[in-house]
Design an enzyme around this catalytic site. Structure first.
Site, PDB file in Angstrom:
ATOM      1  N   THR A  14       6.503 -26.869   3.349  1.00 36.70           N
ATOM      2  CA  THR A  14       6.151 -26.392   2.000  1.00 36.70           C
ATOM      3  C   THR A  14       4.729 -26.824   1.664  1.00 36.70           C
ATOM      4  O   THR A  14       3.899 -26.019   1.214  1.00 36.70           O
ATOM      5  CB  THR A  14       7.153 -26.944   0.960  1.00 36.70           C
TER       6      THR A  14
ATOM      7  N   CYS B  15      16.527 -22.762   0.201  1.00 37.94           N
ATOM      8  CA  CYS B  15      15.567 -22.714  -0.913  1.00 37.94           C
ATOM      9  C   CYS B  15      15.827 -21.529  -1.802  1.00 37.94           C
ATOM     10  O   CYS B  15      15.819 -21.627  -3.019  1.00 37.94           O
ATOM     11  CB  CYS B  15      14.146 -22.666  -0.394  1.00 37.94           C
TER      12      CYS B  15
ATOM     13  N   HIS C 268      12.514 -31.480  10.217  1.00 37.83           N
ATOM     14  CA  HIS C 268      13.985 -31.519  10.063  1.00 37.83           C
ATOM     15  C   HIS C 268      14.678 -30.251  10.533  1.00 37.83           C
ATOM     16  O   HIS C 268      15.902 -30.182  10.552  1.00 37.83           O
ATOM     17  CB  HIS C 268      14.378 -31.878   8.622  1.00 37.83           C
TER      18      HIS C 268
END
Ligand code: PLP
Length: 378
Positions: free
Chosen positions: A69, A318, A194
């Site tokens: 992000t 998200c 991740h």
């Protein structure tokens, strides 16, 4: 527990956990300290950066960030500073971390063109060529779509941009470690630890040789003044362990997951004759499967399965925070409202076995039968 939501996040490898524990118990210094304890960490991070750069092709630079992000936001922020009247081409399939900063620029008057998406989830490359011909300064696209698994044909994108002065930015989060990557012609590329069994809160931004961007975060001048803030040493150590695992096991993981997906598809098709698969199954990532089972509600199924400790999802973690209800990816590939509401996402990894998937299908069948009865009986 049966975890089939590996696109949302993946379980850190044991080697990742151990590396992070070592960073906290032993190598807890600050890499910016001028004493030898700090200096040795600075050297270790230098070695890790070189290893990752080598994995990505060996040319250019890699900067550590708090994740993809931040890396996506950095690229868009820098672009806006350099191109006050800039023209951007993107697609309706982008992850929120790319789509939202681009929308923000659009609201501020930047020109944003969204390339057409074909019903199979692929970018319409002829439309891309047409848009590039109309003028563009930045093309920002995702390598592997996080909901459909469709893989961007980077050769077709390179072809569309041939001879043009356009920055090509690629979000590689669901691609790195999952499919072979070749960054030729790519100016910037982001990844996130991740998603491939590394830690959360660490990722990176790759910049091709000659590409220089403005920092998003100013401060103490770490990361060669590109990304200030004390280095996340445990995260960087964990990321390194995840990269080392890719270096050693990419091919075997890929082959295993491809076989698992074929097994899953076969089992689902024979259990649910009316099932719909989204995206072109021949070319999507082996790690992702998007499907809908008519006459069901995906969100309800997700919660019914969680009671059995089986974890899948409806959409990207998200986008599932959003309230608007309409999924832009489903809209882009022309799913009806009913199909969209029934869409499930299953994300595999190499730790699974065929028996796990058989078990999943049998439990899913029970839940679908129960749900259809409830819905039918209303
Ligand atoms: C395609 C894509 N880009 C970016 C991100 C954001 O990554 P991070 O969690 O590192 O901020 C995700 C996470 O779901 C993703 O799937």
């Amino acid at each position: 527990m049966l975890y089939l939501d590996n696109c949302a996040t993946s379980k850190p490898l044991e080697s990742v956990v151990q590396a992070m524990v070592r960073a906290m118990e032993e190598d807890f210094g600050n890499p910016s300290s001028i004493h030898s304890f700090g200096f040795s960490l600075e050297q270790e991070i230098k070695k890790i950066r070189a290893f990752i750069l080598d994995y990505l092709g060996g040319q250019g630079q890699v900067y550590f960030t708090s994740g993809a992000t931040e890396a996506n936001n950095t690229v868009i922020h820098s672009f806006a500073l350099d191109h006050p009247q800039g023209r951007i081409i993107t697609s309706p399939l982008e992850h929120a971390s790319l789509m939202e900063p681009i929308k923000d620029l659009e609201n501020k008057g930047f020109t944003v063109n969204r390339v057409k998406i074909l019903p199979n989830g692929q970018v319409d490359y002829e439309d891309l060529e047409r848009l590039v011909g109309e003028g563009a300064d930045l093309v920002a696209l995702t390598h592997v779509n996080s909901e459909l698994g469709s893989i961007l044909d980077l050769d077709r994108v390179r072809q569309a941009l041939k001879g043009k002065q356009v920055h090509l930015h690629i979000d590689g989060v669901q691609a790195l470690g999952k499919i072979p990557i070749d960054l030729k012609g790519v100016n910037s590329y982001v990844f996130s630890g991740h998603k491939f069994h590394g830690p959360k809160g660490i990722g990176g931004l790759y910049l091709a040789p000659g590409v220089s961007l403005h920092p998003l975060i100013l401060g103490g001048g770490q990361e060669a003044h590109f990304r200030s803030g004390t280095e996340n040493v445990p995260g960087i150590y964990g990321l390194y362990a995840a990269f080392q695992n890719l270096e050693d096991h990419f091919d075997e993981n890929y082959a295993k997951v491809k076989k698992l997906k074929a097994h899953l598809l076969e089992g689902l098709k024979s259990t649910f004759p009316d099932i719909l698969f989204h995206g072109d199954l021949e070319t999507t990532s082996p790690y992702i499967l998007s499907l809908s089972i008519p006459g069901t509600r995906a969100e309800v199924l997700v919660h019914m399965l969680e009671e059995e400790e089986i974890y899948i999802s409806t959409a990207s973690a998200c986008s599932s925070h959003k309230k608007e209800g309409k999924n832009p990816i489903h809209q882009a590939i022309g799913l009806s409202k009913e199909e969209s509401m029934a869409t499930l996402r299953i994300c595999l990894d190499q730790s699974l076995e065929e028996e796990d998937l058989d078990y999943f299908i049998s439990r899913l069948k029970e839940k679908v039968d129960d749900l259809r009865m409830i819905i039918g009986g209303r």
